[in-house]
Write an enzyme that holds these catalytic residues in place. Structure first.
Site, PDB file in Angstrom:
ATOM      1  N   GLU A  55     -21.382  -6.984 -44.481  1.00  0.00           N
ATOM      2  CA  GLU A  55     -20.902  -5.946 -43.567  1.00  0.00           C
ATOM      3  C   GLU A  55     -22.035  -5.090 -43.008  1.00  0.00           C
ATOM      4  O   GLU A  55     -21.950  -3.865 -42.989  1.00  0.00           O
ATOM      5  CB  GLU A  55     -19.903  -5.027 -44.290  1.00  0.00           C
ATOM      6  CG  GLU A  55     -18.573  -5.676 -44.561  1.00  0.00           C
ATOM      7  CD  GLU A  55     -17.510  -4.692 -45.037  1.00  0.00           C
ATOM      8  OE1 GLU A  55     -16.344  -4.897 -44.707  1.00  0.00           O
ATOM      9  OE2 GLU A  55     -17.837  -3.722 -45.739  1.00  0.00           O
ATOM     10  N   ASP A 101      -9.686  -8.401 -49.860  1.00  0.00           N
ATOM     11  CA  ASP A 101     -10.119  -7.005 -49.881  1.00  0.00           C
ATOM     12  C   ASP A 101      -9.024  -6.031 -50.300  1.00  0.00           C
ATOM     13  O   ASP A 101      -8.446  -5.364 -49.443  1.00  0.00           O
ATOM     14  CB  ASP A 101     -10.645  -6.612 -48.490  1.00  0.00           C
ATOM     15  CG  ASP A 101     -11.444  -5.323 -48.525  1.00  0.00           C
ATOM     16  OD1 ASP A 101     -11.694  -4.816 -49.623  1.00  0.00           O
ATOM     17  OD2 ASP A 101     -11.816  -4.833 -47.454  1.00  0.00           O
ATOM     18  N   GLU A 144      -7.088   2.765 -50.383  1.00  0.00           N
ATOM     19  CA  GLU A 144      -7.488   2.452 -49.001  1.00  0.00           C
ATOM     20  C   GLU A 144      -6.374   1.728 -48.240  1.00  0.00           C
ATOM     21  O   GLU A 144      -6.083   2.051 -47.095  1.00  0.00           O
ATOM     22  CB  GLU A 144      -8.752   1.587 -49.017  1.00  0.00           C
ATOM     23  CG  GLU A 144      -9.174   1.145 -47.634  1.00  0.00           C
ATOM     24  CD  GLU A 144     -10.424   0.268 -47.624  1.00  0.00           C
ATOM     25  OE1 GLU A 144     -11.016   0.048 -48.692  1.00  0.00           O
ATOM     26  OE2 GLU A 144     -10.790  -0.201 -46.526  1.00  0.00           O
TER      27      GLU A 144
HETATM   28  O1  GCW Z   1     -12.690  -2.655 -47.906  1.00  0.00           O
HETATM   29  C1  GCW Z   1     -13.892  -2.530 -47.274  1.00  0.00           C
HETATM   30  C2  GCW Z   1     -13.875  -1.106 -46.858  1.00  0.00           C
HETATM   31  C3  GCW Z   1     -15.243  -0.533 -46.663  1.00  0.00           C
HETATM   32  C4  GCW Z   1     -16.052  -0.812 -47.932  1.00  0.00           C
HETATM   33  C5  GCW Z   1     -16.122  -2.309 -48.148  1.00  0.00           C
HETATM   34  C6  GCW Z   1     -16.841  -2.673 -49.444  1.00  0.00           C
HETATM   35  C7  GCW Z   1     -17.745   0.571 -48.876  1.00  0.00           C
HETATM   36  O2  GCW Z   1     -13.102  -0.970 -45.701  1.00  0.00           O
HETATM   37  O3  GCW Z   1     -15.106   0.836 -46.437  1.00  0.00           O
HETATM   38  O4  GCW Z   1     -17.343  -0.267 -47.842  1.00  0.00           O
HETATM   39  O5  GCW Z   1     -14.840  -2.818 -48.263  1.00  0.00           O
HETATM   40  O6  GCW Z   1     -16.172  -2.826 -50.451  1.00  0.00           O
HETATM   41  O7  GCW Z   1     -18.042  -2.780 -49.438  1.00  0.00           O
END
Ligand code: GCW
Length: 684
Positions: A267, A340, A368
């Site tokens: 990311e 995720d 989240e």
């Molecule tokens: O779920 C995603 C989130 C990001 C997060 C990433 C991760 C910290 O939207 O905010 O970043 O995963 O776990 O690295």
């Protein structure tokens, strides 16, 4: 006149009790202490804390004597302990402190002392804070960071900071948490600057007496970003030397520093791939720098490859080939599911598959994808389901719990939970979100605990009916408060799955804030695996992501027994159906209904469940202080509104593909799809 004075006095007494309840005390609300004599030979800061807890919170027989004893016993693992009514024995002083908290918990839950040995499931039980150095918290819904100040430039440590960290440490120790990563995995390189490390040291100094080690997340390109080097290539000698010197500097300040957490080549975060190197090159280089000091590297497996392959396959595809190649002080940190932190995911296929590399589960405590700090969702049931998932990797019964806690693979063990903590008075935003912090700690200590037991304990400790006297759980309280509240908690996660993403649907939330529905969300030019239609694949035939042999074949990453079970439409559990299969709208479900009808009923049922929670909560008003009662009541109203938006949005959206009616015994949508889409009306 006298009665007026009496009334006024009484009024203020009652008022002050009510006002005192802002939730800040968490599950540590005991206000009673009887007399207790503590016998203990040792003297240290930890022992003093243990004694203080006993003296301040004793709910056992008045005037009893209790012995605290550090003595080696092979039955006891790590900081475990043996609990007896009048004695706590442990191999370490920290074990004594944990024993004290366990004893007091049992007393406050009105239980007889359960005399036995208590051993931790995982050696390292960590919180991960996604706290930025500027004081904001990524995916944080409970105020600002408790570690970093707004703006980031002020690094001075105040008495207020220390008090807060002390309370935080005590709460963690009370549930067995023994480590914390104090900054975001999307890490600022500035955390390694000398002046920032002074603050890290100050935090470590406050947490140490409670047995909590401090770790930091590092930015892989720190040597170039803050070290003045030309590169951060992990095989470059200058880079290697830079990290070694940095490790030395950190340990000179914090001798028991835990180590680094690393999000690399994921990311947009820099990593070894930027320099043509592998995860092994990167992780081992850092591990070598920390090794002489006893530190570890937690290297995250949450990665996306540059190719837009099925994202569910990517962590396994990148990491499995490296099994056995990491240094012995590297642990690979793996999210519970392959994508995720969705409301429901099957377990990640990495668990049990990497047999020669320690893996640590990463759970998300902050909600989240589960309604932030607005929805009441008790996560212990989700984690229990995860721990019990059978990987079959070493035969039937190779549960995720056993694959990660040292039962099957004899190796380092650890577990992490992404914290839901902030500067809000009640720490977590929602009073019931405290239960998730509590549950994470309890499960990290003992991954065999049932969510029911955890809920039971938490409710008793948090809503203790008698704050000024000894615990007294009357039948009335148990029947009319405990029971319905516990039921609401235990049902809450499934309710969220129902109104958000039932039947294996996933990743159909609003982009960016991840709160409301967004199954339509896609933008020209954005990589496909960031868009929502990619995950649900709805068309006129049906819906769901085909991960069988005829699709992405992500199923092949599981043990053949699991792959066969999930891969066959007839045996695949319905809760994972659309995770693994693209299924016709007319497919017959176990209930006899078609997939489309079943989906409608699930969404509707989820909404009804939340309406039911509102009723349950309103009924218990007399048992709860006004502050917490009203706060939860207001949040439940918002949750009910948002659940309705989820239902309406998803049913009206998918109806465009199924072209079927919403069954007439279901309440009609009350929103228009285009309004929801236009206004993003559910933004929190
Ligand atoms: O779920 C995603 C989130 C990001 C997060 C990433 C991760 C910290 O939207 O905010 O970043 O995963 O776990 O690295």
């Amino acid at each position: 006149m006298r009665s007026l004075i009496l009334f006024t006095v009484l009024f203020f007494v009652v008022q002050s009790n009510v006002q005192a309840e802002d939730g800040h005390k968490l599950w540590l609300r005991n206000q009673f202490s009887g007399e207790v004599n503590v016998v203990c030979a040792g003297k240290s800061e930890i022992i003093d804390l243990a004694k203080k807890e006993l003296k301040n919170n004793w709910n056992g027989i008045d005037g009893a004597t209790i012995q605290l004893l550090v003595k080696k016993n092979n039955e006891v693992k790590g900081d475990g302990f043996i609990l007896e009514e009048n004695k706590i024995q442990a191999n370490t002083e920290l074990g004594l402190l944990y024993g004290v908290f366990e004893l007091l918990r049992q007393q406050q839950c009105g239980q007889k002392v359960n005399e036995k040995t208590y051993n931790p499931s995982y050696e390292l039980r960590l919180l991960n804070h996604w706290d930025n150095l500027n004081g904001s918290v990524e995916r944080g819904y409970a105020g600002a960071s408790i570690f970093w100040k707004k703006g980031g430039s002020d690094l001075t440590v105040s008495d207020y900071d220390k008090k807060l960290w002390h309370e935080y440490a005590r709460a963690n120790a009370s549930v067995g948490i023994n480590g914390t990563v104090i900054n975001n995995v999307n890490a600022s390189p500035n955390v390694l600057k000398a002046e920032t490390l002074q603050r890290v040291k100050a935090i470590a100094d406050v947490l140490r007496p409670f047995g909590i080690k401090v770790f930091v997340s590092i930015n892989f390109s720190s040597p170039a970003l803050v070290g003045g080097l030309k590169t951060s290539d992990p095989l470059n000698t200058e880079v290697i030397n830079w990290w070694q010197a940095k490790a030395k500097e950190i340990y000179s300040l914090i001798p028991d520093f835990g180590g680094f957490l690393v999000k690399a080549s994921s990311e947009g975060q820099p990593g070894p791939h930027d320099y043509g190197r592998s995860h092994v090159d990167g992780a081992n280089m850092l591990a070598d720098a920390l090794k002489p000091h006893g530190g570890i590297v937690m290297w995250r497996a949450f990665v996306y490859s540059a190719k837009e392959d099925d994202r569910a396959e990517q962590a396994y595809a990148e990491f499995f080939p490296f099994d056995g190649q990491f240094r012995d002080n590297v642990i690979i940190q793996v999210k519970n599911g392959p994508i995720d932190f969705m409301p429901r995911e099957p377990f990640s296929p990495l668990f049990g598959a990497m047999k020669n590399t320690p893996l640590m589960p990463e759970l998300q405590i902050t909600q989240e994808y589960l309604g932030h700090s607005i929805h009441l969702v008790f996560l212990a049931t989700m984690w229990e389901e995860f721990f019990k998932s059978d990987t079959h990797q070493e035969g039937p019964g190779s549960t995720v719990a056993k694959c990660t806690d040292g039962t099957i693979f004899k190796q380092k063990t650890a577990i992490a939970g992404v914290a839901n903590i902030g500067t809000d008075a009640n720490w977590c935003g929602h009073d019931f979100a405290q239960a998730n912090w509590y549950a994470f700690g309890r499960l990290a200590w003992n991954n065999q605990l049932s969510s029911e037991q955890i809920a039971d304990e938490w409710i008793k400790l948090t809503f203790n009916p008698d704050v000024n006297g000894k615990v007294n759980f009357s039948e009335n309280w148990t029947e009319n408060f405990m029971k319905p509240v516990k039921k609401m908690m235990l049902d809450s996660r499934e309710a969220a799955v129902n109104y958000m993403m039932p039947l294996g649907l996933h990743h159909i939330m609003q982009a960016h804030h991840h709160y409301g529905p967004g199954p339509w969300w896609e933008i020209e030019g954005v990589r496909k695996d960031w868009t929502m239609p990619y995950y649900h694949q709805a068309d006129s035939f049906g819906v769901g992501f085909n991960r069988t042999k005829t699709g992405s074949n992500a199923l092949a990453q599981y043990h053949p027994t699991v792959a066969e079970n999930f891969g066959d439409l007839r045996t695949c559990p319905e809760e994972y159906l659309l995770w693994f299969h693209h299924v016709s709208w007319n497919h017959k479900m176990n209930s006899g209904k078609t997939l489309w009808d079943e989906m409608c009923y699930r969404y509707d049922y989820g909404v009804q469940q939340v309406r039911g929670f509102q009723v349950s909560w309103d009924k218990v008003q007399n048992f709860v202080d006004a502050g917490r009662f009203t706060a939860v009541q207001r949040k439940l109203r918002k949750q009910a509104q948002n659940a309705q938006v989820w239902k309406d949005a998803c049913l009206l959206y998918f109806q465009q593909f199924s072209k079927q009616i919403i069954p007439f015994d279901i309440e009609r949508p009350i929103h228009n799809l285009d309004d929801i889409r236009k206004n993003d009306m559910d933004r929190p």
